[in-house]
Write an enzyme that holds these catalytic residues in place. Structure first.
Site, PDB file in Angstrom:
ATOM      1  N   ASP A 179      11.345 -42.656  19.595  1.00 36.92           N
ATOM      2  CA  ASP A 179      11.651 -43.532  18.459  1.00 36.92           C
ATOM      3  C   ASP A 179      11.586 -44.994  18.878  1.00 36.92           C
ATOM      4  O   ASP A 179      11.901 -45.328  20.021  1.00 36.92           O
ATOM      5  CB  ASP A 179      13.061 -43.184  17.948  1.00 36.92           C
ATOM      6  CG  ASP A 179      13.315 -43.728  16.559  1.00 36.92           C
ATOM      7  OD1 ASP A 179      12.369 -44.240  15.918  1.00 36.92           O
ATOM      8  OD2 ASP A 179      14.473 -43.652  16.107  1.00 36.92           O
ATOM      9  N   ASN A 213       7.398 -37.037   8.137  1.00 31.18           N
ATOM     10  CA  ASN A 213       6.612 -38.260   8.358  1.00 31.18           C
ATOM     11  C   ASN A 213       5.498 -38.460   7.334  1.00 31.18           C
ATOM     12  O   ASN A 213       4.946 -39.559   7.221  1.00 31.18           O
ATOM     13  CB  ASN A 213       6.024 -38.301   9.780  1.00 31.18           C
ATOM     14  CG  ASN A 213       7.035 -38.657  10.854  1.00 31.18           C
ATOM     15  OD1 ASN A 213       6.880 -38.294  12.016  1.00 31.18           O
ATOM     16  ND2 ASN A 213       8.092 -39.387  10.498  1.00 31.18           N
TER      17      ASN A 213
HETATM   18  C1  FPP Z   1       8.872 -43.360  15.888  1.00 30.15           C
HETATM   19  O1  FPP Z   1       8.707 -44.740  15.822  1.00 30.15           O
HETATM   20  C2  FPP Z   1       7.671 -42.709  16.323  1.00 30.15           C
HETATM   21  C3  FPP Z   1       6.897 -41.891  15.536  1.00 30.15           C
HETATM   22  C4  FPP Z   1       7.171 -41.599  14.132  1.00 30.15           C
HETATM   23  C5  FPP Z   1       5.708 -41.237  16.038  1.00 30.15           C
HETATM   24  C6  FPP Z   1       5.641 -41.017  17.509  1.00 30.15           C
HETATM   25  C7  FPP Z   1       4.232 -41.104  17.825  1.00 30.15           C
HETATM   26  C8  FPP Z   1       3.693 -41.594  18.961  1.00 30.15           C
HETATM   27  C9  FPP Z   1       4.469 -42.030  20.154  1.00 30.15           C
HETATM   28  C10 FPP Z   1       2.238 -41.723  19.064  1.00 30.15           C
HETATM   29  C11 FPP Z   1       1.481 -40.466  18.836  1.00 30.15           C
HETATM   30  C12 FPP Z   1       1.769 -39.430  19.844  1.00 30.15           C
HETATM   31  C13 FPP Z   1       0.857 -38.718  20.513  1.00 30.15           C
HETATM   32  C14 FPP Z   1       1.309 -37.585  21.381  1.00 30.15           C
HETATM   33  C15 FPP Z   1      -0.587 -39.001  20.432  1.00 30.15           C
HETATM   34  P1  FPP Z   1       9.014 -45.475  14.441  1.00 30.15           P
HETATM   35  O2  FPP Z   1       7.715 -45.849  13.839  1.00 30.15           O
HETATM   36  O3  FPP Z   1       9.897 -44.644  13.578  1.00 30.15           O
HETATM   37  O4  FPP Z   1       9.768 -46.732  14.975  1.00 30.15           O
HETATM   38  P2  FPP Z   1      10.868 -47.597  14.210  1.00 30.15           P
HETATM   39  O5  FPP Z   1      12.038 -46.669  13.942  1.00 30.15           O
HETATM   40  O6  FPP Z   1      11.172 -48.682  15.203  1.00 30.15           O
HETATM   41  O7  FPP Z   1      10.232 -48.119  12.957  1.00 30.15           O
END
Ligand code: FPP
Length: 227
Positions: free
Chosen positions: A16, A64
């Site tokens: 996250d 998501n």
């Molecule tokens: C949370 O950050 C992260 C995600 C929803 C997706 C996680 C994905 C990756 C690390 C990249 C793709 C993975 C692979 C294995 C190719 P957020 O966007 O919710 O962050 P925030 O809470 O700060 O807005």
């Protein structure tokens, strides 16, 4: 464990903070996700040296899909690029890919890429389990239906139908970015897992951070309900 130090075999991470990382740097959110993939890549390379048998990563939840379409498209493109670029390295380093979640509901080209990657990494010894279109409640419902179709529902029969059935028991669940919740991730599997919530935003999370988490874990006393 009676105070003996213990080794984590299976670590799961709620990655996250990509969005906040990008915002702090005045970059578009997509850059946060891109850096997030870099963090994934470095961690996967470090797994073997850290003594892990399995690393499970929450890459895309069944919730998501509610994000704006361009962000969903970005995440799916990152997934395509990641598999394409890193598959040869997985094979060379004996990383076995495993997918949990309703991944067959993804775009047909991604499903085909994943099927190919699963087949070609099947001989690997360290498992990288990626949660895609994953929601724990949905997983438990699917498992319960299958267990019921096969006879009696027991803890064992249900667990045998979870997407994690052939993974080692979960030892440690980590969430980055300071949020303290499970967000529908591995609810069943986390029953006796240790939990660690760290403030580091996901793109800044390095193998050193994971090593620190493993050191923390090794000093914890796990009683599994006993005393
Ligand atoms: C949370 O950050 C992260 C995600 C929803 C997706 C996680 C994905 C990756 C690390 C990249 C793709 C993975 C692979 C294995 C190719 P957020 O966007 O919710 O962050 P925030 O809470 O700060 O807005």
């Amino acid at each position: 464990m009676n105070g003996e130090s213990q080794r984590a075999r299976h670590v799961a991470i709620i990655m996250d903070g990509n969005g906040r990382w990008a915002k702090r740097k005045h970059l578009p959110r997509a850059m946060g996700h891109r850096q997030g993939v870099e963090a994934v890549r470095k961690l996967v390379r470090a797994c073997d040296g850290l003594g892990l048998d399995c690393l499970t990563l929450y890459a895309f939840s069944s919730e998501n899909w509610k994000r704006p379409e361009d962000e969903v498209d970005d995440l799916m493109d990152l997934m395509r690029k990641f598999i394409k670029s890193d598959l040869p390295e997985f094979i060379a380093n004996k990383v076995r890919l495993h997918i949990i979640g309703d991944w067959r509901g993804l775009a047909p080209d991604i499903v085909a890429m994943l099927e190919d990657a699963l087949e070609r990494t099947a001989g690997g010894t360290t498992t990288l389990a990626v949660a895609l279109n994953y929601g724990s409640q949905g997983e438990i419902v699917r498992a319960a239906r299958q267990a019921a179709a096969g006879g009696e529902i027991t803890e064992e029969s249900l667990a045998r139908h979870l997407d994690t059935a052939d993974l080692p028991p979960l030892d440690l669940l980590i969430r980055t970015s300071g949020e303290v919740r499970l967000s529908n991730f591995l609810l069943w599997q986390a029953a006796y897992a240790e939990m660690l919530f760290v403030d580091t935003l996901w793109p800044d999370f390095t193998p050193d951070h994971l090593q620190q988490a493993l050191d923390d874990f090794s000093g914890r006393e796990r009683r599994f309900g006993g005393r």
